[in-house]
Design an enzyme around this catalytic site. Structure first.
Site, PDB file in Angstrom:
ATOM      1  N   HIS A   1       0.900  -1.238  -0.111  1.00 37.51           N
ATOM      2  CA  HIS A   1       0.143   0.061  -0.147  1.00 37.51           C
ATOM      3  C   HIS A   1       0.962   1.108  -0.202  1.00 37.51           C
ATOM      4  O   HIS A   1       0.369   2.190  -0.316  1.00 37.51           O
ATOM      5  CB  HIS A   1      -0.966   0.020   1.043  1.00 37.51           C
ATOM      6  CG  HIS A   1      -2.114  -1.002   1.151  1.00 37.51           C
ATOM      7  ND1 HIS A   1      -3.327  -0.528   0.794  1.00 37.51           N
ATOM      8  CD2 HIS A   1      -1.976  -2.213   1.195  1.00 37.51           C
ATOM      9  CE1 HIS A   1      -4.080  -1.869   0.793  1.00 37.51           C
ATOM     10  NE2 HIS A   1      -3.268  -2.849   1.111  1.00 37.51           N
TER      11      HIS A   1
ATOM     12  N   ASP B   1       3.562   9.565  -0.759  1.00 31.44           N
ATOM     13  CA  ASP B   1       2.364   8.688  -0.573  1.00 31.44           C
ATOM     14  C   ASP B   1       2.092   7.659  -1.317  1.00 31.44           C
ATOM     15  O   ASP B   1       2.155   7.802  -2.679  1.00 31.44           O
ATOM     16  CB  ASP B   1       1.022   9.527  -0.468  1.00 31.44           C
ATOM     17  CG  ASP B   1       0.160   9.275   0.717  1.00 31.44           C
ATOM     18  OD1 ASP B   1      -0.062   8.269   1.154  1.00 31.44           O
ATOM     19  OD2 ASP B   1      -0.614  10.341   1.148  1.00 31.44           O
TER      20      ASP B   1
HETATM   21  C1  GDG Z   1      -2.150   3.889   3.099  1.00 31.67           C
HETATM   22  C2  GDG Z   1      -1.196   4.630   2.391  1.00 31.67           C
HETATM   23  C3  GDG Z   1      -2.728   4.395   0.370  1.00 31.67           C
HETATM   24  C4  GDG Z   1      -8.194  10.429   7.624  1.00 31.67           C
HETATM   25  N1  GDG Z   1      -8.568  11.151   8.855  1.00 31.67           N
HETATM   26  C5  GDG Z   1      -9.591  10.630   9.160  1.00 31.67           C
HETATM   27  C6  GDG Z   1     -10.041   9.812   8.619  1.00 31.67           C
HETATM   28  N2  GDG Z   1      -9.116   9.514   7.317  1.00 31.67           N
HETATM   29  C7  GDG Z   1      -9.441   8.488   6.287  1.00 31.67           C
HETATM   30  C8  GDG Z   1      -9.395   9.080   5.120  1.00 31.67           C
HETATM   31  C9  GDG Z   1      -9.018   7.890   4.008  1.00 31.67           C
HETATM   32  C10 GDG Z   1      -8.227   7.218   4.992  1.00 31.67           C
HETATM   33  O1  GDG Z   1      -8.167   7.663   6.228  1.00 31.67           O
HETATM   34  C11 GDG Z   1      -6.512   7.814   4.771  1.00 31.67           C
HETATM   35  O2  GDG Z   1      -6.042   6.962   3.471  1.00 31.67           O
HETATM   36  P1  GDG Z   1      -5.037   7.567   2.819  1.00 31.67           P
HETATM   37  O3  GDG Z   1      -4.920   6.857   1.522  1.00 31.67           O
HETATM   38  O4  GDG Z   1      -4.917   9.269   2.767  1.00 31.67           O
HETATM   39  O5  GDG Z   1      -3.532   7.340   3.879  1.00 31.67           O
HETATM   40  P2  GDG Z   1      -2.990   6.335   4.779  1.00 31.67           P
HETATM   41  O6  GDG Z   1      -3.687   5.915   5.954  1.00 31.67           O
HETATM   42  O7  GDG Z   1      -1.566   6.671   4.836  1.00 31.67           O
HETATM   43  O8  GDG Z   1      -3.127   4.909   3.870  1.00 31.67           O
HETATM   44  C12 GDG Z   1      -1.715   5.274   1.042  1.00 31.67           C
HETATM   45  C13 GDG Z   1      -3.652   3.855   1.580  1.00 31.67           C
HETATM   46  O9  GDG Z   1      -3.037   2.883   2.434  1.00 31.67           O
HETATM   47  C14 GDG Z   1      -4.553   2.782   0.610  1.00 31.67           C
HETATM   48  O10 GDG Z   1      -3.712   1.851  -0.072  1.00 31.67           O
HETATM   49  O11 GDG Z   1      -3.480   5.101  -0.171  1.00 31.67           O
HETATM   50  O12 GDG Z   1      -0.856   6.017   0.341  1.00 31.67           O
HETATM   51  O13 GDG Z   1      -0.265   5.276   3.301  1.00 31.67           O
HETATM   52  O14 GDG Z   1     -10.217   7.161   3.977  1.00 31.67           O
HETATM   53  O15 GDG Z   1     -10.858   9.476   4.825  1.00 31.67           O
HETATM   54  N3  GDG Z   1     -10.988   9.006   8.587  1.00 31.67           N
HETATM   55  C15 GDG Z   1     -11.854   9.226   9.779  1.00 31.67           C
HETATM   56  N4  GDG Z   1     -11.648  10.182  10.379  1.00 31.67           N
HETATM   57  C16 GDG Z   1     -10.459  11.055  10.273  1.00 31.67           C
HETATM   58  O16 GDG Z   1     -10.097  11.973  11.208  1.00 31.67           O
HETATM   59  N5  GDG Z   1     -13.020   8.707   9.983  1.00 31.67           N
END
Ligand code: GDG
Length: 471
Positions: A160, A368
């Site tokens: 990921h 990322d």
């Molecule tokens: C890893 C990889 C890759 C964020 N703040 C809150 C919250 N979130 C949710 C968002 C989104 C998720 O968390 C974050 O997803 P990301 O993709 O931005 O980042 P990572 O957590 O680092 O995930 C990344 C991912 O895996 C999938 O393969 O894209 O690059 O690092 O859904 O909405 N959700 C809630 N409260 C928050 O304050 N409920």
């Protein structure tokens, strides 16, 4: 061997498909898990004494046709495998931050020990025609450990996070063992073509491997297929969430509260890879160089707490508190604070309201794997009057979302300039960019990602081909 075997998902923590709050990945995987019956295996989050026997650490429960299996770990295992090697060595190194990486010997030993424990506990639960899908950097050696126990099932791995280029990879002690472990999988999935290129360069130039037909690579008598599968979101599910009472209520409240302001939003886990200080500096630069925005622009930054016991996370938290305080002190007024910095997790059902209330989203990680926030922001916009996405060129998402305003987050003045451009973009241009982004987000949604990966894993499984490989 049937192509229709049961799906077994293995990840550090499991999602519970029954819970609506589980989010896109859990929902998407649960479709596949329920189709032919499935098993989801991972760490329970509970710690136990080292003396507890393997069988007493395993907890099984049913969620419809899906079996959930979770394993307790000892405190030392969590500290070395999870906080240690996974999150203080691999996470920073794979995000190009060797300066933050700690390669303590105990960490790597704990990492392999837990992977061996996972394999030992999982193997008796497996059936001959299962298809196993292992997720993320915590579990790179899992296939090797399962193979050592005689498991011959199809095993795929999806990373990921980014895979860095060879000059960074080789700085990881025992990188060769780690990278060779990927060759015990049948399929390795990466987020972007750039990551795939890094894999290829490592295998060919560093490890002396070979490229075969069909994105297969051979090394030391084994071969693996490595391909790009950009992860996405469940567009319909997220758009439905945007129509729920709670999301609409959040939107109405924010619109009322900020009726005379223009909102910019950032939502991230509090992580140094997300470029939060650089983002705040770019916003500060905008206010400093364009005083007209001092009275109108407000940045709401949600930074959800994450891995709080790791030092690097404490440092970034302090830096952000100082920066937001400084910006508010210098540019705020009695009735207005330019930065609303919230160090807490927001309820998922409120997120669409927050996204929708903002005319600009700042998704500016320094590195990322993909970044799903970028996609979530776009899909809940009003197509007739959409907001603008300012996106780091170093997010995996940038590869398939060139219609966002792409920025180099290290270049603070240029990012501030992009913010200004976003805030003043014409309606016609906003609509055009939004429509193009919607097309790629829908094409690369989480269902396509899951389907493509599992299809590739099923199609690729050709034992004859593996046996034909030179020793
Ligand atoms: C890893 C990889 C890759 C964020 N703040 C809150 C919250 N979130 C949710 C968002 C989104 C998720 O968390 C974050 O997803 P990301 O993709 O931005 O980042 P990572 O957590 O680092 O995930 C990344 C991912 O895996 C999938 O393969 O894209 O690059 O690092 O859904 O909405 N959700 C809630 N409260 C928050 O304050 N409920």
């Amino acid at each position: 061997m049937s192509a229709q075997g049961r799906l077994v998902v293995v990840s550090n923590r499991i999602g519970d498909p029954r819970k609506a709050a589980a989010g896109g990945l859990a929902v998407a995987l649960s479709d596949a898990l329920t189709a032919n019956g499935g098993l989801w295996f991972g760490f329970s989050g509970n710690t136990v004494d080292t003396s507890v026997r393997d069988e007493d650490r395993l907890h099984l429960q049913s969620a419809g046709s899906v079996q959930l299996a979770t394993l307790d770990l000892s405190r030392e295992d969590v500290d070395t495998y999870y906080f240690g090697f996974s999150n203080q060595a691999l996470w920073p190194a794979f995000h190009y931050r060797l300066d933050l990486a700690d390669f303590s010997r105990g960490f790597i030993e704990g990492y392999w020990r837990v992977n061996r424990l996972f394999a030992r506990t999982l193997a008796p639960l497996l059936r001959a025609d299962d298809v196993i899908w292992v997720h993320d950097y915590h579990l790179i050696p899992l296939a090797s450990e399962l193979r050592a126990l005689g498991c011959t099932q199809r095993i795929g791995f999806f990373l990921h996070i980014p895979l860095p280029p060879p000059p960074i990879l080789v700085a990881i002690p025992s990188h060769d063992v780690l990278m060779r472990a990927l060759f015990d999988y049948d399929l390795v999935g990466l987020q972007t073509r750039t990551d795939q290129l890094h894999f290829e360069r490592y295998v060919l130039d560093e490890a002396g491997g070979e490229r075969l037909e069909g994105q297969r690579y051979a090394l030391g008598g084994r071969s693996v297929c490595a391909r790009t599968f950009p992860i996405g979101i469940d567009v319909d599910e997220f758009q439905r969430l945007a129509q729920t009472r709670e999301a609409l209520k959040t939107l109405a409240e924010l619109r009322q509260q900020y009726a005379t302001r223009r909102l910019l939003v950032g939502i991230d886990r509090l992580d140094y890879s997300k470029g939060l200080p650089q983002r705040m500096r770019a916003f500060r630069e905008l206010l400093a160089t364009h005083p007209e925005y001092r009275k109108s622009a407000t940045l709401i930054q949600i930074a959800a707490p994450s891995r709080e016991t790791v030092h690097a996370y404490e440092d970034i938290r302090r830096e952000l508190e100082a920066l937001s305080g400084e910006i508010n002190g210098n540019f705020g007024d009695t009735g207005w604070m330019p930065v609303r910095y919230l160090h807490r997790t927001w309820a998922r059902r409120k997120l669409p309201g927050l996204y929708r209330s903002a005319c600009v989203a700042l998704v500016t990680p320094l590195r990322d794997g993909m970044n799903l926030v970028a996609k979530e922001y776009v899909v809940v916009q009003d197509a007739q009057d959409p907001g603008v996405l300012v996106l780091s060129r170093f997010a995996g998402a940038a590869e398939s979302m060139p219609e966002a305003l792409l920025v180099n987050p290290y270049d603070i003045p240029a990012t501030a300039q992009a913010l200004r451009r976003a805030l003043s973009m014409s309606l016609a241009e906003r609509r055009e960019r939004h429509a193009a982004l919607m097309t790629s987000i829908r094409r690369d949604d989480v269902h396509a990602w899951r389907r493509d990966f599992l299809r590739a894993l099923t199609d690729l499984w050709q034992p004859d081909l593996l046996q034909a490989m030179p020793a």
